[in-house]
Design a protein around this motif. Structure first.
Motif, short mmCIF file in Angstrom:
data_model
loop_
_atom_site.label_atom_id
_atom_site.label_comp_id
_atom_site.label_asym_id
_atom_site.label_seq_id
_atom_site.Cartn_x
_atom_site.Cartn_y
_atom_site.Cartn_z
N PRO A 61 -6.16 -1.38 1.35
CA PRO A 61 -5.10 -1.88 2.26
C PRO A 61 -4.50 -0.74 3.06
N LYS A 62 -4.02 -1.08 4.25
CA LYS A 62 -3.36 -0.08 5.08
C LYS A 62 -2.04 0.34 4.43
N LEU A 63 -1.70 1.60 4.59
CA LEU A 63 -0.48 2.13 4.01
C LEU A 63 0.69 1.94 4.96
N PRO A 64 1.91 1.78 4.42
CA PRO A 64 2.25 1.70 2.99
C PRO A 64 1.77 0.38 2.38
N ALA A 65 1.29 0.46 1.15
CA ALA A 65 0.69 -0.70 0.50
C ALA A 65 1.34 -0.96 -0.86
N ILE A 66 1.41 -2.23 -1.22
CA ILE A 66 1.90 -2.64 -2.53
C ILE A 66 0.69 -2.95 -3.41
N TYR A 67 0.50 -2.16 -4.44
CA TYR A 67 -0.59 -2.39 -5.37
C TYR A 67 -0.10 -3.27 -6.53
N GLY A 68 -0.97 -3.47 -7.51
CA GLY A 68 -0.63 -4.31 -8.66
C GLY A 68 -1.59 -5.47 -8.76
N LEU A 69 -2.61 -5.34 -9.62
CA LEU A 69 -3.73 -6.28 -9.66
C LEU A 69 -3.46 -7.52 -10.51
N ASP A 70 -2.85 -7.35 -11.66
CA ASP A 70 -2.74 -8.43 -12.65
C ASP A 70 -1.30 -8.87 -12.82
N ALA A 71 -0.88 -9.84 -12.02
CA ALA A 71 0.51 -10.28 -12.04
C ALA A 71 0.66 -11.63 -12.74
N ALA A 72 1.74 -11.75 -13.49
CA ALA A 72 2.11 -13.01 -14.13
C ALA A 72 3.59 -13.23 -13.92
#
Length: 371
Positions: A61-72
């Motif tokens: 993703p273009k920066l600035p980017a919010i990561y975090g793959l496994d959300a509940a």
């Protein structure tokens, strides 16, 4: 305008920063989820620091980017076209995004979409950037939007921390399904004490596999793994004897029905070949790991013995629903994880903690609701 906190990467190789940004509005077929837990992927540090150099063909993703793959978390708002999901539902957000209209998507084979993309992580094709723009919110934020059909409903018996581990459990579960594994069969799990390998072990036990040959280097972790099912899990410490010899001795020369390859990028290819040679005739090896060197397989024995080497990427929301049902019924044991929970402002601390985890048993999680 309502705002939220989000941990964003502004520069490759630099720490995450917590910013205040607007809370997104869900589109007609989307939902807004309040994140209660997001798993910290063991490989995340490498992705944000080195992937542009190592794997330039995997879009980021273009920066600035919010990561975090496994959300509940909990559904906070639904789009005007959403049915079957309601505000207040407890959910896991499957981050696998696809274009929805290519031949693979029209066949409901979304993981083979040429633009397949992990929301809050990285992509696999040229169309990934469009999907990053449509869904720019990863789990390291208080809220995220996601397609309603990517949700997996979580029963009350599954905690948000356990749900935030579904990505790696689901990857292993999908791999076992691609191996056509059945109850009563036998299996080698390479790298069984790691994050992927432990997920595979738990799923295999839940699916009724009779014997699991679990390979690993850490004897303490192998002993802890065996304690989950002492009669069914057989540790194979790497470096003592070859996996082939151990398996053939235990199966009277027959071999195992399947191999689940969960090794990391630094593992030698010789380990892959050793386990592959332990397959029975017609057996299937499924690769969900990241061994980086080429795997030299000779085609003639491959044909004569009818063995298969299959690649498997991620899992579908339907498979996620299967896992949730297995966990709720007690056949998939999620109680084994040792959760380490961090606030959003501790994101960089959490990345450091991942490097010192107790094998796959440690589950490092960000909880954006903590202040």
């Amino acid at each position: 305008m309502k705002t939220m906190r989000a941990a964003r990467l502004h520069t490759v190789g630099q720490p995450f920063q917590v910013d205040e940004i607007p809370v997104p509005e869900p589109r007609p077929n989307d939902v807004l989820v309040k994140v209660h837990a997001c798993g910290v992927v063991p490989n995340l540090h490498n992705v944000v620091a080195y992937y542009p150099e190592w794997f330039p063909f995997l879009p980021l993703p273009k920066l600035p980017a919010i990561y975090g793959l496994d959300a509940a978390g909990i559904v906070e708002q639904i789009g005007s076209h959403v049915t079957g999901i309601k505000v207040g539902d407890r959910v896991y957000v499957n981050p696998g995004l696809s274009c929805g209209s290519c031949p693979a998507c029209r066949r409901r084979d979304n993981t083979n979409c040429p633009a397949y993309t992990f929301q809050g992580y990285f992509g696999f094709g040229q169309g990934s950037q469009k999907l990053f723009e449509d869904y720019p919110y990863g789990g390291f934020s208080e809220y995220l939007t996601a397609p309603a059909d990517n949700l997996v409903k979580l029963p009350e018996s599954i905690s948000f921390e356990q749900g935030a581990r579904f990505g790696y459990i689901g990857t292993a579960y999908a791999g076992l399904r691609r191996a056509s594994l059945e109850a009563g069969q036998t299996l080698v799990i390479d790298g069984a004490t790691g994050t992927l390998g432990l997920g595979g072990t738990l799923c295999a036990l839940g699916m009724g596999v009779r014997t699991i040959f679990a390979t690993g280097r850490n004897r303490e972790l192998l002993a802890q793994l065996k304690a989950l099912a002492p009669e069914r899990i057989h540790p194979v410490p790497l470096g003592d004897r070859s996996v082939h010899d151990v398996v053939m001795e235990a199966t009277d020369g027959y071999g195992v029905d399947a191999v689940l390859q969960c090794l990391g990028p630094n593992a030698p290819v010789s380990n892959v070949l050793d386990s592959f040679s332990a397959l029975r005739r017609g057996g299937k090896a499924v690769s969900i790991g990241g061994v980086s060197d080429p795997i030299p397989l000779e085609p003639f024995p491959l044909m004569c013995q009818q063995k298969s080497l299959i690649g498997s990427l991620w899992f579908t929301p339907a498979e996620g629903e299967n896992m949730a049902a297995m966990a709720d019924s007690g056949t998939l044991d999620l109680s084994v994880f040792e959760h380490e929970v961090f606030k959003l402002e501790q994101i960089n601390e959490a990345l450091h903690a991942v490097d010192h985890r107790h094998g796959g048993f440690t589950n490092v999680v960000i909880n954006p609701t903590l202040i």
